[in-house]
Design a protein around this motif. Structure first.
Motif, PDB file in Angstrom:
ATOM      1  N   ALA A  95      62.292  11.855  36.726  1.00 17.50           N
ATOM      2  CA  ALA A  95      63.447  11.166  36.168  1.00 17.50           C
ATOM      3  C   ALA A  95      64.109  11.625  35.192  1.00 17.50           C
ATOM      4  N   VAL A  96      65.388  11.271  34.885  1.00 10.01           N
ATOM      5  CA  VAL A  96      66.214  11.646  33.916  1.00 10.01           C
ATOM      6  C   VAL A  96      66.703  10.816  32.910  1.00 10.01           C
ATOM      7  N   GLY A  97      67.156  11.192  31.722  1.00 10.22           N
ATOM      8  CA  GLY A  97      67.786  10.435  30.685  1.00 10.22           C
ATOM      9  C   GLY A  97      66.914  10.105  29.499  1.00 10.22           C
ATOM     10  N   GLY A  98      67.386   9.437  28.559  1.00  6.09           N
ATOM     11  CA  GLY A  98      66.714   9.138  27.280  1.00  6.09           C
ATOM     12  C   GLY A  98      67.720   9.008  26.162  1.00  6.09           C
ATOM     13  N   PRO A  99      67.175   8.519  25.151  1.00  5.78           N
ATOM     14  CA  PRO A  99      67.996   7.987  23.813  1.00  5.78           C
ATOM     15  C   PRO A  99      68.987   9.541  23.231  1.00  5.78           C
ATOM     16  N   PRO A 158      72.945  12.596  31.600  1.00  4.21           N
ATOM     17  CA  PRO A 158      71.869  13.051  32.652  1.00  4.21           C
ATOM     18  C   PRO A 158      72.269  12.253  34.019  1.00  4.21           C
ATOM     19  N   GLU A 159      72.854  11.213  33.950  1.00  2.00           N
ATOM     20  CA  GLU A 159      73.151  10.388  34.853  1.00  2.00           C
ATOM     21  C   GLU A 159      74.419  11.080  36.053  1.00  2.00           C
ATOM     22  N   ARG A 160      75.231  11.846  35.182  1.00  2.00           N
ATOM     23  CA  ARG A 160      76.218  12.446  35.852  1.00  2.00           C
ATOM     24  C   ARG A 160      75.451  13.644  36.803  1.00  2.00           C
ATOM     25  N   HIS A 216      61.015   4.236  38.654  1.00  2.00           N
ATOM     26  CA  HIS A 216      61.406   4.200  37.307  1.00  2.00           C
ATOM     27  C   HIS A 216      62.243   5.222  36.610  1.00  2.00           C
ATOM     28  N   GLY A 217      62.642   5.024  35.387  1.00  2.07           N
ATOM     29  CA  GLY A 217      63.182   5.973  34.826  1.00  2.07           C
ATOM     30  C   GLY A 217      62.485   6.895  33.845  1.00  2.07           C
ATOM     31  N   SER A 218      62.964   7.246  32.794  1.00  2.86           N
ATOM     32  CA  SER A 218      62.077   8.268  31.902  1.00  2.86           C
ATOM     33  C   SER A 218      61.004   7.667  31.081  1.00  2.86           C
ATOM     34  N   ALA A 219      61.210   6.385  30.911  1.00  5.17           N
ATOM     35  CA  ALA A 219      60.189   5.757  30.087  1.00  5.17           C
ATOM     36  C   ALA A 219      60.160   6.466  28.514  1.00  5.17           C
ATOM     37  N   PRO A 220      61.018   6.607  27.627  1.00  8.64           N
ATOM     38  CA  PRO A 220      60.998   7.283  26.587  1.00  8.64           C
ATOM     39  C   PRO A 220      59.875   6.547  25.517  1.00  8.64           C
ATOM     40  N   ASP A 221      59.534   5.432  25.728  1.00  5.88           N
ATOM     41  CA  ASP A 221      58.582   4.736  24.954  1.00  5.88           C
ATOM     42  C   ASP A 221      57.182   5.126  24.947  1.00  5.88           C
ATOM     43  N   ILE A 222      56.848   5.756  26.351  1.00  7.42           N
ATOM     44  CA  ILE A 222      55.433   6.176  26.586  1.00  7.42           C
ATOM     45  C   ILE A 222      55.426   7.803  26.836  1.00  7.42           C
ATOM     46  N   ALA A 277      51.624   7.283  31.670  1.00  4.88           N
ATOM     47  CA  ALA A 277      52.454   6.942  32.632  1.00  4.88           C
ATOM     48  C   ALA A 277      51.799   6.797  34.128  1.00  4.88           C
ATOM     49  N   ASN A 278      52.014   5.724  34.681  1.00  2.69           N
ATOM     50  CA  ASN A 278      51.545   5.370  36.170  1.00  2.69           C
ATOM     51  C   ASN A 278      52.096   6.292  37.054  1.00  2.69           C
ATOM     52  N   PRO A 279      51.359   7.142  37.735  1.00  2.00           N
ATOM     53  CA  PRO A 279      52.162   8.163  38.734  1.00  2.00           C
ATOM     54  C   PRO A 279      52.199   7.497  40.096  1.00  2.00           C
TER      55      PRO A 279
HETATM   56  P1  NAD Z   1      62.284   2.849  32.554  1.00  2.00           P
HETATM   57  O1  NAD Z   1      62.120   2.667  33.869  1.00  2.00           O
HETATM   58  O2  NAD Z   1      62.304   4.431  31.773  1.00  2.00           O
HETATM   59  O3  NAD Z   1      61.391   1.992  31.505  1.00  2.00           O
HETATM   60  C1  NAD Z   1      61.232   0.622  31.749  1.00  2.00           C
HETATM   61  C2  NAD Z   1      60.177   0.105  31.186  1.00  2.00           C
HETATM   62  O4  NAD Z   1      58.974   0.532  32.224  1.00  2.00           O
HETATM   63  C3  NAD Z   1      59.380   0.829  29.806  1.00  2.00           C
HETATM   64  O5  NAD Z   1      58.834   0.014  29.233  1.00  2.00           O
HETATM   65  C4  NAD Z   1      58.542   1.860  30.341  1.00  2.00           C
HETATM   66  O6  NAD Z   1      57.488   2.329  29.530  1.00  2.00           O
HETATM   67  C5  NAD Z   1      57.950   1.220  31.757  1.00  2.00           C
HETATM   68  N1  NAD Z   1      57.623   2.358  32.767  1.00  2.00           N
HETATM   69  C6  NAD Z   1      58.393   3.061  33.639  1.00  2.00           C
HETATM   70  N2  NAD Z   1      57.925   3.792  34.395  1.00  2.00           N
HETATM   71  C7  NAD Z   1      56.460   3.735  33.998  1.00  2.00           C
HETATM   72  C8  NAD Z   1      55.373   4.332  34.524  1.00  2.00           C
HETATM   73  N3  NAD Z   1      55.501   5.196  35.528  1.00  2.00           N
HETATM   74  N4  NAD Z   1      54.498   3.960  34.165  1.00  2.00           N
HETATM   75  C9  NAD Z   1      54.216   3.064  32.995  1.00  2.00           C
HETATM   76  N5  NAD Z   1      55.222   2.390  32.520  1.00  2.00           N
HETATM   77  C10 NAD Z   1      56.443   2.613  33.078  1.00  2.00           C
HETATM   78  O7  NAD Z   1      63.851   2.174  32.057  1.00  2.00           O
HETATM   79  P2  NAD Z   1      64.819   2.292  30.917  1.00  2.00           P
HETATM   80  O8  NAD Z   1      63.867   2.125  29.655  1.00  2.00           O
HETATM   81  O9  NAD Z   1      65.537   1.362  30.840  1.00  2.00           O
HETATM   82  O10 NAD Z   1      65.335   3.674  30.785  1.00  2.00           O
HETATM   83  C11 NAD Z   1      65.029   4.909  30.093  1.00  2.00           C
HETATM   84  C12 NAD Z   1      65.832   5.877  30.316  1.00  2.00           C
HETATM   85  O11 NAD Z   1      65.433   6.340  31.846  1.00  2.00           O
HETATM   86  C13 NAD Z   1      67.413   5.833  30.299  1.00  2.00           C
HETATM   87  O12 NAD Z   1      67.763   6.829  29.747  1.00  2.00           O
HETATM   88  C14 NAD Z   1      67.928   5.383  31.675  1.00  2.00           C
HETATM   89  O13 NAD Z   1      69.192   5.838  31.699  1.00  2.00           O
HETATM   90  C15 NAD Z   1      66.832   6.502  32.398  1.00  2.00           C
HETATM   91  N6  NAD Z   1      66.805   6.106  33.803  1.00  2.00           N
HETATM   92  C16 NAD Z   1      66.760   7.084  34.763  1.00  2.00           C
HETATM   93  C17 NAD Z   1      66.582   6.713  36.039  1.00  2.00           C
HETATM   94  C18 NAD Z   1      66.189   7.977  37.030  1.00  2.00           C
HETATM   95  O14 NAD Z   1      66.290   9.080  36.476  1.00  2.00           O
HETATM   96  N7  NAD Z   1      66.594   7.847  38.441  1.00  2.00           N
HETATM   97  C19 NAD Z   1      66.395   5.506  36.581  1.00  2.00           C
HETATM   98  C20 NAD Z   1      66.578   4.513  35.501  1.00  2.00           C
HETATM   99  C21 NAD Z   1      66.708   4.769  34.276  1.00  2.00           C
END
Ligand code: NAD
Length: 352
Positions: free
Chosen positions: A73-77, A88-90, A280-286, A292-294
């Motif tokens: 996944a890419v991206g983050g604050p 990153p999205e570009r 899913h995205g890069s889930a910066p919170d975890i 993370a769930n793989p």
């Molecule tokens: P996110 O999918 O990263 O997270 C959303 C929620 O789901 C969060 O609470 C996160 O902890 C949880 N989550 C996501 N994947 C998980 C996993 N594998 N296991 C457990 N929990 C999981 O979406 P977001 O928070 O809106 O975006 C975070 C960053 O990711 C942003 O910078 C966004 O632009 C980027 N993003 C990237 C992609 C990609 O790379 N294709 C897709 C979506 C978002």
């Protein structure tokens, strides 16, 4: 057999989940006597930090010369500044364009043991098995003109929704082909009551439908589809739609499964080099916690084996192992358990 796989772990939890998916692939390689040669490259925010570019020419060339690409996944604050000249999205959009992948496939299935994690009532989730096919290289995200200017003393912003007939035809044909291996039903989603591009979309869908009479075709407006996804999701089989509608509907569909961490995706084009990534995205919170769930990434490797490497039996083995692992009660924190990313992968590998 020998294959080259380019890894783009990316940012946040991307490297954590990709590392486990690679362990699964290594295990498959040893069990089935294949050789997977991995090359790892930076992409997204980490690539901006090191090379001032979210996707370098070298990385793109490496992906183009591979048999398949696995992305985390890419991206983050850190890279969220809207005024930044690169984001990153570009890199992600450039990678999709560079690989010529025009269709994004997102299967959505709900495991019975995880129904309690879905926001929908269990009775609505019985039998849900949807494949959303999203057009990936056309529409509003790429149409021209695009940008901002001052017109008549007012600040104006413009995006253009443009589709050529061939762009619609190729994704539609893929949807029908995929439907033939499933329940033989295609729902083509548009906004033909308002948009000219949607009227062309509906016309081509009808033409492709006429050439594939063994598959049932229905047209549905995007607003109706968004309601039906919540009120009656089990009725859908293959859903095919344009880029932005697909972007929104696929996220809506993904919540049916309970956690963002569960679902895989494949982006495919004319060549066999596909791009595979969890939804899913890069889930910066975890990120960095190892929790993370793989599963979304591991199921993406199953799609990689199936669609790019044509190793169907190996793909099925991974999917069955994931199903058995969930049935056995293994859970990461997002689905109510305590397993770490590594432990969840161990449980799956054990069953492969
Ligand atoms: P996110 O999918 O990263 O997270 C959303 C929620 O789901 C969060 O609470 C996160 O902890 C949880 N989550 C996501 N994947 C998980 C996993 N594998 N296991 C457990 N929990 C999981 O979406 P977001 O928070 O809106 O975006 C975070 C960053 O990711 C942003 O910078 C966004 O632009 C980027 N993003 C990237 C992609 C990609 O790379 N294709 C897709 C979506 C978002």
């Amino acid at each position: 057999m020998t294959f080259k796989i380019t890894l783009l772990p990316g940012d946040g939890i991307g490297p954590e989940v990709v590392a486990e998916a690679v362990r699964v692939l290594d295990f498959i390689a040893s069990k089935y006597n294949h050789t997977f040669n991995f090359t790892e490259r930076l992409m997204g925010g980490c690539s901006i930090d090191k090379y001032n570019s979210s996707l370098t020419d070298e990385t793109l060339a490496d992906c183009q010369s591979a048999d398949a690409v696995l992305l985390g996944a890419v991206g983050g604050p850190k890279w969220d500044d809207p005024a930044a000249k690169d984001r990153p999205e570009r890199g992600l959009l450039a990678l999709r364009k560079g690989l010529g992948v025009f269709a994004n496939l997102r299967p959505v299935k709900v495991h019975p043991a995880l129904m309690e994690w879905s926001p929908l009532k269990p009775e609505k989730l019985q039998g849900v098995d949807i494949l959303v096919v999203r057009e990936l290289t056309g529409g509003l995200y790429f149409g021209w003109p695009k940008g901002r200017d001052i017109k008549d003393g007012r600040e104006r912003a413009v995006d253009t929704l443009e589709y050529y007939d061939y762009e619609i035809k190729r994704v539609m044909e893929l949807a029908f082909k995929l439907a033939k291996g499933r329940r033989k039903k295609v729902t083509s989603v548009d906004k033909a009551n308002v948009l000219e591009s949607s009227r062309l979309w509906r016309q081509i869908a009808t033409e492709v439908g006429a050439e594939n009479k063994d598959v049932e075709l229905e047209h549905m407006l995007v607003d109706t589809t968004s309601m039906r996804l919540i009120t009656d999701p089990a009725w859908m089989d293959v859903v095919v739609t344009e880029n932005m509608f697909g972007d929104i509907l696929t996220d809506e569909a993904s919540i049916l499964a309970g956690s963002m961490g569960m679902l895989p995706s494949a982006s495919l084009g004319e060549s066999t080099v596909g791009l595979f990534e969890p939804i899913h995205g890069s889930a910066p919170d975890i990120a960095g916690k190892g929790i993370a769930n793989p599963i979304g990434t591991i199921l993406s490797t199953a799609m990689l084996l199936r669609h790019s490497l044509k190793l169907e039996a190996e793909a099925v083995v991974i999917e069955k192992a994931v199903e058995q692992t969930i049935t056995a009660g293994a859970r990461t924190t997002d689905i109510g358990g305590k397993l770490t990313t590594r432990q969840m992968a161990d449980e799956i590998i054990k069953r492969i």
